[in-house]
Design an enzyme around this catalytic site. Structure first.
Site, PDB file in Angstrom:
ATOM      1  N   HIS A   1      -3.423   7.008   3.352  1.00  0.00           N
ATOM      2  CA  HIS A   1      -3.805   5.723   2.756  1.00  0.00           C
ATOM      3  C   HIS A   1      -5.195   5.347   3.255  1.00  0.00           C
ATOM      4  CE1 HIS A   1      -3.941   1.686   1.439  1.00  0.00           C
ATOM      5  NE2 HIS A   1      -3.679   1.138   2.612  1.00  0.00           N
TER       6      HIS A   1
ATOM      7  N   CYS B   1       0.814  -1.226   0.000  1.00  0.00           N
ATOM      8  CA  CYS B   1       0.000   0.000   0.000  1.00  0.00           C
ATOM      9  C   CYS B   1       0.842   1.269   0.000  1.00  0.00           C
ATOM     10  CB  CYS B   1      -0.921   0.031   1.210  1.00  0.00           C
ATOM     11  SG  CYS B   1      -1.986  -1.385   1.309  1.00  0.00           S
TER      12      CYS B   1
ATOM     13  N   ASN C   1      -9.997  -0.489   0.303  1.00  0.00           N
ATOM     14  CA  ASN C   1      -8.541  -0.351   0.315  1.00  0.00           C
ATOM     15  C   ASN C   1      -8.005  -0.797  -1.046  1.00  0.00           C
ATOM     16  OD1 ASN C   1      -5.799  -0.595   0.655  1.00  0.00           O
ATOM     17  ND2 ASN C   1      -5.903  -1.696   2.594  1.00  0.00           N
TER      18      ASN C   1
END
Ligand code: ACO
Length: 329
Positions: free
Chosen positions: A256, A116, A286
């Site tokens: 994020h 990520c 996500n």
């Protein structure tokens, strides 16, 4: 002569056509609910690739928008840094496939896998090439087709992730706009809290591995959550200190997008009010490497980012890896 700053001159993003709602998990036989997912994560829906949509095709769409916005053509690109942990193929890199699709014939291209955190890492890598004079136009990508590597039978993970891509063009500038601070860290001792246990070259895929699903993403959610909060806080603190700023000086925080509770904890730590924090995890879930650049592009296009603003990006991912960048627009 002072080093040039690396400035984001164009952004873009793309997601698949199909938006999967929380209620759709029932048809897959997953024991979950819209209420559980919303309450624990803030996620309402995520986009899932179908009908030939791939990590690279989404990245190509996002790249073309970013290039148009920056006023550059494929022929101008010197370097493609392709952040992903779900490339279409394991060899060669997704970056070279993107290069071919764009026709960026003079570019070098490689993949960067910090999960990520890949896009924020990629900004630092691109900045380094620009500062050294080795590149003038860098395309930084965060793109994922996570739907191809998650375990659709595991309710602990399958409800969390989505597919998508974001892109940014970085170019040199001498007017003190651009990346003014950055921070990168990793801790491989924690790798097994979020990983794909098997199916790499150490233990290539077998029918047994496929049957047990150990080639897919496995996560210790609670532990990951704790490290995410701690690490994002550190990434915030160090970059702010490096730039001689405090949370007060940040006009917009783009974290994020993994979980609304992690985002709120990070903002609170930085003393940044939630009205200065961009949140879209409810719409995308996500999307790993794509999450920060999708959010960044939405902010650019909606006027949330205006000239003169100081914007901070911060991310955390498998590895673990964590990173931040402060950009003056
Ligand atoms: N639906 C219903 N119940 C569920 C689900 C689900 N989808 N998933 C788990 N549960 C259950 C668990 O089995 C558990 O039940 P039990 O108490 O009977 O054992 C209960 O819900 C609570 O589980 P927890 O894991 O403690 O729930 P938590 O509040 O921690 O939320 C979550 C779980 C959302 C995964 C959270 O831990 C989290 O967000 N972790 C971080 C995730 C993250 O950021 N990952 C990405 C890093 S990025 C990257 O690089 C990919």
């Amino acid at each position: 002569m002072s080093r040039p700053y690396a400035r984001i001159t164009g952004t873009g993003h793309a997601v698949p056509a199909f938006a999967m709602q929380n209620s759709d998990f029932a048809s897959l036989g997953i024991d979950t609910s819209d209420a559980w997912i919303r309450e624990r994560t803030g996620i309402r829906q995520r986009y899932i690739a179908r009908n030939g949509e791939t990590c690279v095709s989404l990245a190509a769409d996002a790249s073309r928008q970013a290039m148009a916005e920056a006023g550059v053509t494929a022929a101008d690109i010197d370097l493609i840094v392709f952040g992903t942990c779900s490339p279409d193929k394991l060899l060669p890199a997704a970056g070279v496939e993107l290069q071919a699709q764009l026709g960026a014939s003079k570019a070098s291209a490689f993949d960067l896998n910090a999960a990520c955190t890949s896009f924020v890492y990629g900004l630092s890598v691109g900045e380094g090439f620009i500062a050294s004079g080795a590149a003038k136009t860098v395309l930084v990508i965060g793109a994922e087709k996570l739907s191809g590597i998650i375990n659709w039978k595991d309710r602990n993970t399958c409800v969390l992730f989505g597919d998508g891509a974001g892109a940014a063009v970085l170019q040199p500038t001498t007017d003190q706009r651009g990346i003014i601070a950055r921070f990168m860290r990793s801790d491989g001792n924690l790798a097994k809290l979020l990983y794909r246990p098997k199916g790499g070259s150490a233990e290539p895929v077998t029918p047994e591995i496929i049957a047990e699903g150990s080639h897919l993403v496995a996560m210790a959610g609670r532990e990951t959550f704790k490290h995410a909060v701690y690490s994002m806080n550190e990434a915030l603190d160090v970059a702010l200190a490096d730039a001689g700023l405090t949370g007060n000086d940040i006009d917009l925080l783009i974290p994020h997008q993994a979980n609304l509770r992690i985002i709120e904890a990070t903002a609170k730590h930085g003393d940044i009010p939630m009205d200065k924090v961009y949140v879209n995890v409810d719409r995308y879930g996500n999307t790993s490497a794509a999450s920060v650049p999708i959010a960044l592009d939405e902010c650019m296009r909606s006027g949330r980012i205006l000239p003169g603003m100081t914007v901070m990006m911060v991310a955390f991912g498998a590895g673990f890896t964590w990173s931040s960048a402060i950009h003056r627009f």
